[in-house]
Design an enzyme around this catalytic site. Sequence first.
Site, short mmCIF file in Angstrom:
data_model
loop_
_atom_site.label_atom_id
_atom_site.label_comp_id
_atom_site.label_asym_id
_atom_site.label_seq_id
_atom_site.Cartn_x
_atom_site.Cartn_y
_atom_site.Cartn_z
N LEU A 87 -5.21 -2.64 0.30
CA LEU A 87 -6.64 -3.03 0.43
C LEU A 87 -6.89 -3.86 -1.22
O LEU A 87 -7.52 -4.93 -1.09
CB LEU A 87 -7.38 -1.92 0.22
N PHE A 134 12.78 3.83 -8.65
CA PHE A 134 11.66 3.03 -8.02
C PHE A 134 12.18 2.33 -6.91
O PHE A 134 11.57 2.01 -5.66
CB PHE A 134 11.10 2.11 -8.91
N TYR A 171 9.45 4.15 7.14
CA TYR A 171 9.30 4.11 5.75
C TYR A 171 9.19 5.40 5.24
O TYR A 171 9.71 5.95 4.23
CB TYR A 171 8.00 3.32 5.34
N LYS A 202 11.67 8.44 2.78
CA LYS A 202 11.13 9.16 1.91
C LYS A 202 11.50 10.66 1.95
O LYS A 202 12.01 11.45 1.21
CB LYS A 202 9.61 9.09 1.58
N ASP A 233 22.21 -4.71 -7.52
CA ASP A 233 21.45 -4.11 -6.18
C ASP A 233 21.95 -2.60 -6.32
O ASP A 233 23.36 -2.16 -6.66
CB ASP A 233 22.36 -4.40 -4.86
N SER A 292 6.12 9.46 -1.51
CA SER A 292 4.70 8.87 -1.16
C SER A 292 4.00 9.77 -0.52
O SER A 292 4.60 10.70 0.04
CB SER A 292 5.28 7.68 -0.28
P1 NAD Z 1 7.93 -2.94 -5.72
O1 NAD Z 1 8.39 -3.57 -4.52
O2 NAD Z 1 7.12 -3.70 -6.40
O3 NAD Z 1 9.38 -2.52 -6.53
C1 NAD Z 1 10.46 -2.26 -6.20
C2 NAD Z 1 11.60 -3.01 -7.01
O4 NAD Z 1 12.96 -2.62 -6.60
C3 NAD Z 1 11.44 -4.51 -6.91
O5 NAD Z 1 11.58 -5.07 -8.25
C4 NAD Z 1 12.59 -4.90 -6.00
O6 NAD Z 1 13.12 -6.17 -6.56
C5 NAD Z 1 13.57 -3.70 -6.39
N1 NAD Z 1 14.42 -3.60 -5.33
C6 NAD Z 1 14.46 -3.39 -4.07
N2 NAD Z 1 15.50 -3.24 -3.31
C7 NAD Z 1 16.35 -3.01 -4.45
C8 NAD Z 1 17.90 -2.85 -4.22
N3 NAD Z 1 18.43 -2.75 -3.10
N4 NAD Z 1 18.56 -2.76 -5.38
C9 NAD Z 1 18.00 -2.86 -6.58
N5 NAD Z 1 16.56 -3.37 -6.83
C10 NAD Z 1 16.06 -3.24 -5.56
O7 NAD Z 1 7.32 -1.49 -5.24
P2 NAD Z 1 6.62 -0.59 -5.86
O8 NAD Z 1 5.34 -0.51 -5.57
O9 NAD Z 1 6.74 -0.74 -7.48
O10 NAD Z 1 7.08 0.98 -5.74
C11 NAD Z 1 8.11 1.68 -6.31
C12 NAD Z 1 8.39 2.56 -5.50
O11 NAD Z 1 7.33 3.64 -5.14
C13 NAD Z 1 9.02 2.47 -4.16
O12 NAD Z 1 10.06 3.41 -3.81
C14 NAD Z 1 7.85 2.67 -3.16
O13 NAD Z 1 8.37 3.35 -1.91
C15 NAD Z 1 7.13 3.81 -3.94
N6 NAD Z 1 5.68 4.05 -3.75
C16 NAD Z 1 5.04 2.88 -3.94
C17 NAD Z 1 3.60 2.93 -3.52
C18 NAD Z 1 2.61 1.77 -3.31
O14 NAD Z 1 1.68 1.70 -3.21
N7 NAD Z 1 3.04 0.76 -4.44
C19 NAD Z 1 3.01 4.18 -2.86
C20 NAD Z 1 3.92 5.31 -2.95
C21 NAD Z 1 5.32 5.18 -3.33
C1 WQD Z 2 -6.19 1.59 2.23
C2 WQD Z 2 -7.39 1.71 3.13
C3 WQD Z 2 -7.07 1.01 5.24
C4 WQD Z 2 -6.46 -3.46 3.95
C5 WQD Z 2 -0.14 2.37 2.10
C6 WQD Z 2 1.05 2.88 2.73
C7 WQD Z 2 1.27 3.98 1.88
C8 WQD Z 2 1.40 3.77 0.31
C9 WQD Z 2 0.26 3.16 -0.21
C10 WQD Z 2 3.82 3.12 -0.17
C11 WQD Z 2 -7.22 2.19 4.51
C12 WQD Z 2 -8.07 -0.06 4.38
C13 WQD Z 2 -6.58 -2.13 3.92
C14 WQD Z 2 -7.28 -4.18 4.59
C15 WQD Z 2 -8.67 -2.45 4.98
N1 WQD Z 2 2.50 2.98 -0.05
N2 WQD Z 2 -7.72 -1.52 4.32
N3 WQD Z 2 -8.56 -3.83 4.96
O1 WQD Z 2 -2.55 2.50 4.13
O2 WQD Z 2 -3.58 4.22 2.61
O3 WQD Z 2 -1.25 3.35 2.09
O4 WQD Z 2 -0.10 2.12 0.75
O5 WQD Z 2 4.14 4.43 -0.14
O6 WQD Z 2 2.63 4.80 2.15
O7 WQD Z 2 0.80 3.45 3.77
O8 WQD Z 2 -3.22 1.80 1.76
O9 WQD Z 2 -4.16 -0.13 0.77
O10 WQD Z 2 -3.09 -0.38 2.81
O11 WQD Z 2 -4.95 0.79 2.80
O12 WQD Z 2 -9.76 -2.14 5.54
O13 WQD Z 2 -6.97 -5.56 4.57
O14 WQD Z 2 -8.14 0.61 3.16
O15 WQD Z 2 -7.60 0.78 6.59
O16 WQD Z 2 -8.26 2.61 5.12
P1 WQD Z 2 -2.55 3.02 2.96
P2 WQD Z 2 -3.89 0.49 2.17
#
Ligand code: NAD
Ligand code: WQD
Length: 335
Positions: free
Chosen positions: A201, A81, A149, A153, A59, A125
Site C-alpha cells: 500500500l 533477513f 511465501y 516462513k 548469496d 511474517s
Molecule cells: P528486501 O527485499 O528489501 O530485503 C532483502 C534483502 O536480502 C535484499 O537486500 C536482497 O538483496 C537480499 N537477498 C535476497 N536473496 C538473497 C540471497 N539469496 N542471498 C543474499 N542476499 C539476498 O526485504 P525486506 O522488506 O527488508 O524484508 C526482510 C525480511 O523480512 C524478509 O525475510 C521478509 O520476508 C521479511 N518480512 C518483510 C515484510 C515487509 O513487509 N517488508 C513483512 C514481514 C516479513
Molecule cells: C495492505 C492493505 C490491501 C495495495 C503484505 C504481505 C505480508 C507482509 C506485508 C511480508 C490491504 C490494500 C494494497 C494497493 C490497496 N509481507 N491495498 N491497494 O497484503 O497486508 O501484507 O505485506 O511478509 O506477507 O502479504 O500488505 O501493503 O499489500 O496491503 O487497497 O494498491 O492495502 O488490500 O488491505 P498486506 P499490503
Amino acid sequence: MSCILISGGFGYIGSHTATLLSEKNQKYVIVDNFSNCKREIVDKIRTITKNKVCFYDCDIRDNKNLIKIINENKVTSVIHFAALKSVSESIVNPLEYYEVNVNGTISLLKAMQLTGVKKFLFSSSAAVYGEPDFCPIDESHILKPLNPYAQTKIIIENILKDIYKAEKNWSVACLRYFNPIGAHKSGLIGDDPLSGKNANLMPEIIKVVRGIKDYLEVFGDDYPTPDGTGIRDYIHIMDLAEAHYKALNFIDKKNGINFFNIGTGKGVSVLELKKAFENVSGLNVPIKISKRREGDCAACFANPKKANDILKWSAKYDLNQMCESSWKFVNRNSK
Ligand code: NAD
Ligand code: WQD
C-alpha cells in the site's frame, strides 16, 4: 566484542536495522547478494552511520563462503533477513521461493552449526496467520499459510524448532512482522526495492504522488470494517529495527526458541492511511475502488503483548510519523 552477521542487510528492514545497531555501537557484518537493493545503499549507510560498512556480496546459499565470513569476522549471532518476499511472485514461482528462502536458510544454519554460532534472529511474517480467526492476533493463533511465501516462513520456523529440540544451547527468536512502512529520519534510506513486484500500500501511494500512477487502486470497500476497506497493523520501520535490538539482547541471555508478534496493536484502514499521507504531504491521492485482491483478509492486526512484556519493546511512532518519514524519503530521492 560480539559481531552480528546481518543477512539481507542492504534490504528495507536490514538497512534500517544496521543503522540502529551502529548507533548502539554494535559491530556487524552484512551479507547480501544485491538481488533486491541498489549498490548506492552502501554509501547511504556509511553517510548515516559515519562508519565504514563491512559487507560481502554473497548469496546465502554459498555455504562455504558463509563459513569463511563467520570465521573471519568472529561472528557471534545472526539476524536473518535475506529472502524473497513477494506473495504474488511466490504463487507464480514457488520453487524459487522454496529454493532461496528455505534452502538459503538451511545453508546459513549449517554454516552457523559448523562454526559454533547458535544465536539466531529470524524474519518471520504475519503472513503465517493467513486469514485470521480473531484480531488482535496473538502468537497462539493457528498458522494458516495462504501462499508459498507464507509456507516458507512456517517451514523455517519448524526447522528452527527442531534444531532447538536437538541442541538445547541454541537461542532463537522468530519475529513475526506486521506491515512495516516509513523510513529513516535522515530521509536517505527507505523502502527502495529493485523489483517492482511488491505492490504494497505505501509504495503504491507514493507512486501516485510521484505521478507514476494516476490513482490508488483500493482493493475493495465492502469489507466488514468501519469504512469498508482493509485494516492492517502498520509499524514504523525504526520501531521494527528497535525490536531487533531488543530481541538480540534477549537471545544473548537465554537459550530457547520464542515467537513474537511485532506490530503496534492498532488497526488502520486503507482510507485512513491514505488520509494520513495526504495530511502530511498536502497532496491529494485520487483513488479508484476496485474489487477485492485475492488472498486479502478484512483485518489483520497484532496483539504485541508478548514482545512488550518479554522483549521490553513497544512501538513508539504514530501513523503521522510513519507518513512523514516516507514523505521525506520520497522528497530526498525523487529525481
Ligand atoms: P528486501 O527485499 O528489501 O530485503 C532483502 C534483502 O536480502 C535484499 O537486500 C536482497 O538483496 C537480499 N537477498 C535476497 N536473496 C538473497 C540471497 N539469496 N542471498 C543474499 N542476499 C539476498 O526485504 P525486506 O522488506 O527488508 O524484508 C526482510 C525480511 O523480512 C524478509 O525475510 C521478509 O520476508 C521479511 N518480512 C518483510 C515484510 C515487509 O513487509 N517488508 C513483512 C514481514 C516479513
Ligand atoms: C495492505 C492493505 C490491501 C495495495 C503484505 C504481505 C505480508 C507482509 C506485508 C511480508 C490491504 C490494500 C494494497 C494497493 C490497496 N509481507 N491495498 N491497494 O497484503 O497486508 O501484507 O505485506 O511478509 O506477507 O502479504 O500488505 O501493503 O499489500 O496491503 O487497497 O494498491 O492495502 O488490500 O488491505 P498486506 P499490503
